[in-house]
Motif scaffolding. Structure first.
Motif, PDB file in Angstrom:
ATOM      1  N   LEU A 124      60.506  29.995  76.914  1.00  0.00           N
ATOM      2  CA  LEU A 124      61.409  31.176  76.699  1.00  0.00           C
ATOM      3  C   LEU A 124      62.062  31.365  75.410  1.00  0.00           C
ATOM      4  N   ILE A 125      61.789  32.732  74.863  1.00  0.00           N
ATOM      5  CA  ILE A 125      62.346  33.413  73.806  1.00  0.00           C
ATOM      6  C   ILE A 125      64.054  33.453  73.920  1.00  0.00           C
ATOM      7  N   GLN A 126      64.807  32.523  73.499  1.00  0.00           N
ATOM      8  CA  GLN A 126      66.069  32.503  73.941  1.00  0.00           C
ATOM      9  C   GLN A 126      66.993  32.920  72.709  1.00  0.00           C
ATOM     10  N   SER A 127      68.097  33.903  73.134  1.00  0.00           N
ATOM     11  CA  SER A 127      69.000  34.359  72.084  1.00  0.00           C
ATOM     12  C   SER A 127      70.174  33.468  71.919  1.00  0.00           C
ATOM     13  N   MET A 128      70.637  33.207  70.545  1.00  0.00           N
ATOM     14  CA  MET A 128      71.821  32.360  70.588  1.00  0.00           C
ATOM     15  C   MET A 128      72.860  33.295  70.037  1.00  0.00           C
ATOM     16  N   ASP A 129      73.406  33.900  70.952  1.00  0.00           N
ATOM     17  CA  ASP A 129      74.517  35.165  70.562  1.00  0.00           C
ATOM     18  C   ASP A 129      75.889  34.489  69.920  1.00  0.00           C
ATOM     19  N   GLY A 130      76.097  35.120  68.746  1.00  0.00           N
ATOM     20  CA  GLY A 130      77.300  34.389  68.166  1.00  0.00           C
ATOM     21  C   GLY A 130      76.956  33.551  67.096  1.00  0.00           C
ATOM     22  N   SER A 176      65.506  21.181  65.657  1.00  0.00           N
ATOM     23  CA  SER A 176      65.762  22.662  65.347  1.00  0.00           C
ATOM     24  C   SER A 176      64.807  22.873  63.926  1.00  0.00           C
ATOM     25  N   LEU A 177      64.472  21.801  63.156  1.00  0.00           N
ATOM     26  CA  LEU A 177      63.629  22.084  62.170  1.00  0.00           C
ATOM     27  C   LEU A 177      62.448  23.249  61.907  1.00  0.00           C
ATOM     28  N   HIS A 178      61.938  23.174  63.281  1.00  0.00           N
ATOM     29  CA  HIS A 178      60.633  23.975  63.106  1.00  0.00           C
ATOM     30  C   HIS A 178      60.961  25.515  62.991  1.00  0.00           C
ATOM     31  N   TYR A 179      62.523  26.102  63.199  1.00  0.00           N
ATOM     32  CA  TYR A 179      62.811  27.219  62.884  1.00  0.00           C
ATOM     33  C   TYR A 179      62.711  27.582  61.546  1.00  0.00           C
ATOM     34  N   LEU A 180      63.045  26.646  60.682  1.00  0.00           N
ATOM     35  CA  LEU A 180      63.314  26.804  59.274  1.00  0.00           C
ATOM     36  C   LEU A 180      61.859  26.669  58.797  1.00  0.00           C
ATOM     37  N   GLN A 181      60.947  25.878  59.322  1.00  0.00           N
ATOM     38  CA  GLN A 181      59.439  25.755  58.898  1.00  0.00           C
ATOM     39  C   GLN A 181      58.822  27.124  59.108  1.00  0.00           C
ATOM     40  N   GLN A 182      59.083  27.556  60.397  1.00  0.00           N
ATOM     41  CA  GLN A 182      58.692  29.178  60.574  1.00  0.00           C
ATOM     42  C   GLN A 182      58.846  30.085  59.569  1.00  0.00           C
ATOM     43  N   CYS A 183      60.426  30.186  59.422  1.00  0.00           N
ATOM     44  CA  CYS A 183      60.890  31.077  58.578  1.00  0.00           C
ATOM     45  C   CYS A 183      60.481  31.058  57.336  1.00  0.00           C
ATOM     46  N   CYS A 212      61.101  30.997  67.341  1.00  0.00           N
ATOM     47  CA  CYS A 212      60.740  30.397  68.423  1.00  0.00           C
ATOM     48  C   CYS A 212      59.114  29.726  68.326  1.00  0.00           C
ATOM     49  N   ASP A 213      58.954  28.550  68.422  1.00  0.00           N
ATOM     50  CA  ASP A 213      57.742  27.877  68.620  1.00  0.00           C
ATOM     51  C   ASP A 213      57.164  28.358  69.788  1.00  0.00           C
ATOM     52  N   LEU A 214      55.940  29.269  69.554  1.00  0.00           N
ATOM     53  CA  LEU A 214      55.350  29.693  71.209  1.00  0.00           C
ATOM     54  C   LEU A 214      53.993  29.217  71.207  1.00  0.00           C
ATOM     55  N   THR A 215      53.716  28.200  70.395  1.00  0.00           N
ATOM     56  CA  THR A 215      52.398  27.758  70.607  1.00  0.00           C
ATOM     57  C   THR A 215      52.016  26.714  71.859  1.00  0.00           C
ATOM     58  N   GLU A 216      50.794  26.790  72.071  1.00  0.00           N
ATOM     59  CA  GLU A 216      50.472  26.294  73.553  1.00  0.00           C
ATOM     60  C   GLU A 216      51.001  26.732  74.583  1.00  0.00           C
ATOM     61  N   ALA A 217      51.631  27.957  74.657  1.00  0.00           N
ATOM     62  CA  ALA A 217      52.223  28.720  75.755  1.00  0.00           C
ATOM     63  C   ALA A 217      51.376  29.303  76.497  1.00  0.00           C
ATOM     64  N   ASP A 218      51.362  29.159  78.083  1.00  0.00           N
ATOM     65  CA  ASP A 218      50.344  29.645  78.779  1.00  0.00           C
ATOM     66  C   ASP A 218      51.120  31.050  79.011  1.00  0.00           C
TER      67      ASP A 218
END
Length: 250
Positions: A124-130, A176-183, A212-218
């Motif tokens: 799920l691509i989640q939004s963290m509003d606020g 949450s580290l993968h968010y920064l790594q992707q960035c 968002c880490d979407l790897t290996e997602a069907d």
């Protein structure tokens, strides 16, 4: 102006037309599409003809060799279309990437649960509003280390790599580290020369769901507005009649 999807935030394509009338600019239509299959572009050309006061007149041309397929299924016996969508997706699933777009977070959450029930790895691509991306502890530390050791507009490679190493070590156990790594990876791909002001602006414009880490997602499930800029081989849209009516009145 065909993609004026942010009207709920006050966006209005009339300003594009106003720009032409207020300046000596020229109107140039960009008609070549390298992203979508021929059938998707053909359907889009038919759909946009229903848009009032449309600026474009020339049809879009697909540069893809893939013809693709567009299918519309309407369910009138029940307001709940989750299971029919899941069944159709499983029946037509191939080895390509798949995304399901919904109107609400609730619909997206329900579909993720259904896909997992059927043995599909759904994400799920989640939004963290606020909550702003640059306020993440990992991001703040990385930027702080760069500003501490860098004294020029240009970020030195040594400073950049040292900040990466120290931040990654400090938050090695963070989920949450993968968010920064992707960035960081995306910034490095597009910025061989790294300027501090460019990186700050990049962080300011970023959102958590962008990385968002979407790897290996069907199957990837997302609301329509959170899917901006992403590409998938197959896309399913769960759209209610009320949404269509409201969209036509805009």
């Amino acid at each position: 102006d065909d993609q004026n999807i942010f009207t709920f935030r006050g966006a209005n394509s009339k300003y594009m037309a106003q720009l032409l009338s207020d300046s000596n600019g020229n109107f140039i239509e960009m008609t070549e599409n390298y992203r979508s299959s021929q059938s998707v572009v053909k359907y889009a050309n038919l759909f946009v003809n229903s848009i009032n006061n449309r600026m474009k007149t020339a049809p879009i041309i697909s540069m893809s060799q893939n013809y693709g397929r567009v299918s519309i299924s309407q369910y009138v016996s029940s307001p709940f279309m989750y299971q029919p969508l899941v069944s159709e997706l499983i029946q037509n699933k191939n080895n390509g990437t798949i995304c399901v777009l919904t109107q609400t977070n609730e619909e997206a959450t329900i579909l993720v649960a259904l896909f997992r029930k059927h043995g599909l790895n759904s994400k799920l691509i989640q939004s963290m509003d606020g909550f702003r991306f640059w306020n993440m502890a990992e991001v703040r530390m990385f930027l702080k280390l760069i500003e501490k050791d860098n004294h020029t507009p240009l970020i030195a490679d040594g400073v950049w790599e040292k900040a990466k190493q120290n931040t990654f070590n400090q938050y090695a156990n963070s989920t949450s580290l993968h968010y920064l790594q992707q960035c960081i990876q995306l910034f490095e791909k597009t910025n061989k020369t790294k300027y501090l002001t460019d990186f700050k602006e990049y962080l300011f414009e970023s959102s958590v769901e962008d990385y968002c880490d979407l790897t290996e997602a069907d199957v990837v499930v997302s609301t329509i507005h959170k899917s901006k800029g992403r590409e998938f081989d197959d896309v399913y849209m769960l759209v209610s009649n009320s949404y269509i009516k409201n969209d036509q009145n805009m």
